[in-house]
Design a protein around this motif. Structure first.
Motif, PDB file in Angstrom:
ATOM      1  N   GLN A   1       0.775  -1.120  -0.044  1.00 29.18           N
ATOM      2  CA  GLN A   1       0.011   0.083   0.153  1.00 29.18           C
ATOM      3  C   GLN A   1       0.866   1.232  -0.020  1.00 29.18           C
ATOM      4  OE1 GLN A   1      -2.349  -1.194   3.563  1.00 29.18           O
ATOM      5  NE2 GLN A   1      -4.046  -1.108   2.243  1.00 29.18           N
ATOM      6  N   LEU A   2       1.778   1.331   0.613  1.00 28.06           N
ATOM      7  CA  LEU A   2       2.848   2.441   0.927  1.00 28.06           C
ATOM      8  C   LEU A   2       3.394   2.604  -0.553  1.00 28.06           C
ATOM      9  CD1 LEU A   2       4.500   1.814   4.353  1.00 28.06           C
ATOM     10  CD2 LEU A   2       2.828   3.699   3.645  1.00 28.06           C
ATOM     11  N   LEU A   3       3.802   1.518  -1.374  1.00 28.82           N
ATOM     12  CA  LEU A   3       4.334   1.840  -2.684  1.00 28.82           C
ATOM     13  C   LEU A   3       3.512   2.401  -3.347  1.00 28.82           C
ATOM     14  CD1 LEU A   3       5.961  -1.749  -3.881  1.00 28.82           C
ATOM     15  CD2 LEU A   3       7.111   0.765  -3.520  1.00 28.82           C
ATOM     16  N   TYR A   4       2.189   2.295  -3.307  1.00 28.72           N
ATOM     17  CA  TYR A   4       1.152   3.008  -4.231  1.00 28.72           C
ATOM     18  C   TYR A   4       1.196   4.528  -3.623  1.00 28.72           C
ATOM     19  CZ  TYR A   4      -0.591  -1.103  -6.565  1.00 28.72           C
ATOM     20  OH  TYR A   4      -0.687  -2.104  -7.311  1.00 28.72           O
ATOM     21  N   GLY A   5       0.882   4.621  -2.217  1.00 30.54           N
ATOM     22  CA  GLY A   5       1.096   5.757  -1.942  1.00 30.54           C
ATOM     23  C   GLY A   5       2.535   6.705  -2.093  1.00 30.54           C
ATOM     24  N   LEU A   6       3.407   6.098  -2.491  1.00 33.56           N
ATOM     25  CA  LEU A   6       4.657   6.762  -2.898  1.00 33.56           C
ATOM     26  C   LEU A   6       4.708   7.121  -4.142  1.00 33.56           C
ATOM     27  CD1 LEU A   6       7.814   6.893  -2.089  1.00 33.56           C
ATOM     28  CD2 LEU A   6       7.937   4.749  -3.124  1.00 33.56           C
ATOM     29  N   MET A   7       4.194   6.181  -5.084  1.00 35.31           N
ATOM     30  CA  MET A   7       4.292   6.329  -6.687  1.00 35.31           C
ATOM     31  C   MET A   7       3.163   7.107  -7.437  1.00 35.31           C
ATOM     32  SD  MET A   7       7.452   5.277  -7.177  1.00 35.31           S
ATOM     33  CE  MET A   7       7.758   5.033  -8.695  1.00 35.31           C
ATOM     34  N   LEU A   8       2.039   7.076  -6.675  1.00 37.46           N
ATOM     35  CA  LEU A   8       0.969   7.575  -7.576  1.00 37.46           C
ATOM     36  C   LEU A   8       0.537   9.045  -7.251  1.00 37.46           C
ATOM     37  CD1 LEU A   8       0.344   4.748  -8.383  1.00 37.46           C
ATOM     38  CD2 LEU A   8      -2.051   5.111  -7.760  1.00 37.46           C
ATOM     39  N   PRO A   9       0.308   9.497  -5.680  1.00 41.27           N
ATOM     40  CA  PRO A   9       0.154  10.903  -5.366  1.00 41.27           C
ATOM     41  C   PRO A   9       1.509  11.373  -4.996  1.00 41.27           C
ATOM     42  CG  PRO A   9      -0.406   9.335  -3.556  1.00 41.27           C
ATOM     43  CD  PRO A   9       0.042   8.422  -4.539  1.00 41.27           C
ATOM     44  N   SER A  10       2.622  10.429  -5.040  1.00 41.92           N
ATOM     45  CA  SER A  10       3.935  10.946  -4.663  1.00 41.92           C
ATOM     46  C   SER A  10       4.247  11.442  -3.271  1.00 41.92           C
ATOM     47  CB  SER A  10       4.599  12.307  -5.633  1.00 41.92           C
ATOM     48  OG  SER A  10       5.741  12.568  -5.751  1.00 41.92           O
ATOM     49  N   GLY A  11       3.591  10.365  -2.351  1.00 41.12           N
ATOM     50  CA  GLY A  11       3.812  10.792  -0.989  1.00 41.12           C
ATOM     51  C   GLY A  11       5.177  10.947  -0.387  1.00 41.12           C
ATOM     52  N   ASN A  12       5.631  11.713   0.031  1.00 37.55           N
ATOM     53  CA  ASN A  12       6.812  11.880   0.762  1.00 37.55           C
ATOM     54  C   ASN A  12       6.687  11.319   2.147  1.00 37.55           C
ATOM     55  OD1 ASN A  12       7.988  13.576  -1.392  1.00 37.55           O
ATOM     56  ND2 ASN A  12       7.300  15.483  -0.423  1.00 37.55           N
ATOM     57  N   ASP A  13       5.398  11.361   2.754  1.00 38.87           N
ATOM     58  CA  ASP A  13       5.336  10.645   3.939  1.00 38.87           C
ATOM     59  C   ASP A  13       5.602   9.258   3.840  1.00 38.87           C
ATOM     60  OD1 ASP A  13       2.960  10.745   2.087  1.00 38.87           O
ATOM     61  OD2 ASP A  13       1.468  11.418   4.064  1.00 38.87           O
ATOM     62  N   ALA A  14       5.020   8.509   2.747  1.00 41.67           N
ATOM     63  CA  ALA A  14       4.968   7.393   2.457  1.00 41.67           C
ATOM     64  C   ALA A  14       6.430   6.701   2.097  1.00 41.67           C
ATOM     65  CB  ALA A  14       4.153   6.887   1.102  1.00 41.67           C
ATOM     66  N   GLY A  15       7.225   7.655   1.531  1.00 37.76           N
ATOM     67  CA  GLY A  15       8.586   7.239   1.498  1.00 37.76           C
ATOM     68  C   GLY A  15       9.446   7.293   2.754  1.00 37.76           C
ATOM     69  N   ALA A  16       9.032   7.983   3.664  1.00 36.27           N
ATOM     70  CA  ALA A  16       9.674   8.075   4.916  1.00 36.27           C
ATOM     71  C   ALA A  16       9.397   7.081   5.810  1.00 36.27           C
ATOM     72  CB  ALA A  16       9.348   9.530   5.624  1.00 36.27           C
ATOM     73  N   ALA A  17       8.212   6.626   5.630  1.00 35.29           N
ATOM     74  CA  ALA A  17       7.545   5.443   6.253  1.00 35.29           C
ATOM     75  C   ALA A  17       8.477   4.126   5.855  1.00 35.29           C
ATOM     76  CB  ALA A  17       5.943   5.166   6.163  1.00 35.29           C
ATOM     77  N   ILE A  18       8.551   3.708   4.497  1.00 37.50           N
ATOM     78  CA  ILE A  18       9.212   2.707   4.019  1.00 37.50           C
ATOM     79  C   ILE A  18      10.638   2.908   4.378  1.00 37.50           C
ATOM     80  CG2 ILE A  18      10.074   1.872   1.790  1.00 37.50           C
ATOM     81  CD1 ILE A  18       7.683   3.003   0.393  1.00 37.50           C
ATOM     82  N   ALA A  19      11.391   4.057   4.427  1.00 36.39           N
ATOM     83  CA  ALA A  19      12.609   4.040   4.785  1.00 36.39           C
ATOM     84  C   ALA A  19      12.877   3.663   6.039  1.00 36.39           C
ATOM     85  CB  ALA A  19      13.162   5.772   4.618  1.00 36.39           C
ATOM     86  N   VAL A  20      12.127   4.085   7.319  1.00 35.61           N
ATOM     87  CA  VAL A  20      12.201   3.799   8.637  1.00 35.61           C
ATOM     88  C   VAL A  20      11.975   2.258   8.897  1.00 35.61           C
ATOM     89  CG1 VAL A  20      11.357   4.352  10.773  1.00 35.61           C
ATOM     90  CG2 VAL A  20      11.550   6.236   9.334  1.00 35.61           C
ATOM     91  N   HIS A  21      11.129   1.870   8.021  1.00 42.14           N
ATOM     92  CA  HIS A  21      10.554   0.473   8.315  1.00 42.14           C
ATOM     93  C   HIS A  21      11.592  -0.288   7.857  1.00 42.14           C
ATOM     94  CE1 HIS A  21       8.365  -3.270   8.712  1.00 42.14           C
ATOM     95  NE2 HIS A  21       8.593  -3.447   7.268  1.00 42.14           N
ATOM     96  N   MET A  22      12.324  -0.131   6.856  1.00 40.65           N
ATOM     97  CA  MET A  22      13.452  -1.111   6.371  1.00 40.65           C
ATOM     98  C   MET A  22      14.451  -0.760   6.901  1.00 40.65           C
ATOM     99  SD  MET A  22      12.764  -1.035   2.038  1.00 40.65           S
ATOM    100  CE  MET A  22      14.206  -2.343   2.009  1.00 40.65           C
ATOM    101  N   ASP A  23      15.216   0.362   7.457  1.00 45.24           N
ATOM    102  CA  ASP A  23      16.408   0.653   7.945  1.00 45.24           C
ATOM    103  C   ASP A  23      16.359   1.299   9.421  1.00 45.24           C
ATOM    104  OD1 ASP A  23      18.165  -0.510   6.060  1.00 45.24           O
ATOM    105  OD2 ASP A  23      17.308   0.560   4.507  1.00 45.24           O
ATOM    106  N   GLY A  24      15.290   1.543   9.748  1.00 42.55           N
ATOM    107  CA  GLY A  24      15.319   2.164  11.073  1.00 42.55           C
ATOM    108  C   GLY A  24      15.584   3.786  11.136  1.00 42.55           C
ATOM    109  N   SER A  25      15.986   4.423   9.931  1.00 49.15           N
ATOM    110  CA  SER A  25      16.345   5.880  10.032  1.00 49.15           C
ATOM    111  C   SER A  25      16.263   6.237   8.446  1.00 49.15           C
ATOM    112  CB  SER A  25      17.287   6.266  10.602  1.00 49.15           C
ATOM    113  OG  SER A  25      18.651   5.906   9.974  1.00 49.15           O
ATOM    114  N   ILE A  26      16.086   7.384   8.160  1.00 48.60           N
ATOM    115  CA  ILE A  26      15.996   8.223   6.919  1.00 48.60           C
ATOM    116  C   ILE A  26      17.455   7.966   6.442  1.00 48.60           C
ATOM    117  CG2 ILE A  26      15.716  10.361   5.669  1.00 48.60           C
ATOM    118  CD1 ILE A  26      12.999   9.033   6.427  1.00 48.60           C
TER     119      ILE A  26
END
Length: 322
Positions: free
Chosen positions: A148-173
């Motif tokens: 879901q975050l991928l769609y939020g990242l790529m369709l409306p270009s959600g910067n918030d989705a990008g931050a959520a993905i980053a922190v989930h995968m690696d713990g920090s931006i």
């Protein structure tokens, strides 16, 4: 001011290495790694250097068309994925701000190394207050899947989705940015440096039209990436921090996908990523296919405005003879 550095050395290296064959290439652990290619080239006898150090990649050569007065963007290029040629390349190695095209790398990493079924709790880092920042509207404590975050990242270009993905995968931006830069090096994107997963402006966050081709080309190898960028509208149903169920509809921003701009005759848009900031101008990278099934990647960086962006993109797409 815009960070503008022309990669003359990189261009020269690519021009020198646009040769045929691939047996020496098999000696490399990672054939996309420019450092490995350079070391192999320098350590190879002159008589054996007529072998490709850009195997299976489109390479800019001295013969690549680069001038067209109708192309007013700072950089633009079209890559033929089928015969590995560059149809057009204006300033392909110039370092420029990519804006939200950055999210192509974020999506690639999420698909390549993440688990799309993971449930992600949106972190505080997803709160982005910078003026003009595009958001998909998620809030800290909301729970969404990585898909879901991928769609939020790529369709409306959600910067918030990008931050959520980053922190989930690696713990920090910051740690995710390190992963982005490591992946860029693996792909040979030596003119690229990222500091965040979304593309908000920073003088140390830059790339080139050619490097974006390398990144997008890698991403297009994954069916999940193609599915996401080829979607015009997506309904996300997820749990809010309070436990309520919320539905959001995210829509594509690429005019070729929304019907606001027609593709040149004979070409079909496969999808892509837009990006806009004051420093970066209007940007777009996308994939397209021709009537014969051949595929292309095209990129426009720092067009003057949204209309000019699509004028430039249509101009370079019209150079394709399928």
């Amino acid at each position: 001011m815009k960070k503008k550095i022309t990669m003359k050395a990189g261009c020269a290296f690519l021009c020198v290495t646009m040769l045929s064959g691939c047996s020496s290439f098999k000696k490399l652990d990672n054939p996309y790694d420019f450092a490995q290619r350079t070391a192999l080239y320098e350590g190879t006898a002159l008589s054996d250097r007529a072998e490709s150090f850009a195997h299976n990649l489109c390479v800019v050569t001295a013969d690549t068309p680069s001038t067209d007065q109708a192309v007013t963007a700072e950089a633009a290029a079209v890559f033929d994925l089928s015969d590995k040629t560059v149809i057009f390349g204006k300033n392909p190695f110039e370092k420029l701000y990519p804006a939200s095209i950055t999210k192509t790398m974020t999506a690639l990493l999420a698909i390549k190394y993440g688990n799309l079924s993971d449930e992600v709790t949106v972190p505080e880092e997803a709160v982005i207050t910078e003026s003009g920042a595009t958001l998909c509207g998620i809030k800290p404590g909301d729970k969404l899947t990585m898909e879901q975050l991928l769609y939020g990242l790529m369709l409306p270009s959600g910067n918030d989705a990008g931050a959520a993905i980053a922190v989930h995968m690696d713990g920090s931006i910051e740690k995710f940015a390190d992963r982005m830069n490591e992946e860029a090096r693996k792909l040979g994107a030596t003119g690229t440096h990222f500091v965040n997963p979304h593309g908000l402006n920073d003088e140390n966050h830059y790339t080139t039209a050619y490097d974006l081709y390398l990144i997008f080309n890698e991403a297009m190898k994954y069916p999940d990436f193609r599915k996401v960028i080829g979607t015009s509208s997506y309904d996300a149903v997820y749990a809010t921090a309070s436990g309520d169920t919320l539905t959001k509809t995210w829509k594509q921003s690429n005019w070729y996908m929304t019907g606001e701009r027609d593709m040149p005759e004979g070409l079909t848009a496969l999808g892509g990523k837009t990006g806009t900031t004051k420093a970066a101008g209007s940007c777009l990278i996308m994939g397209s296919s021709g009537s014969s099934g051949m595929e292309y990647i095209s990129v426009v960086l720092k067009a003057p405005d949204r209309t000019g962006l699509y004028d430039n993109m249509s101009n370079i797409l019209n150079k394709i003879v399928d």
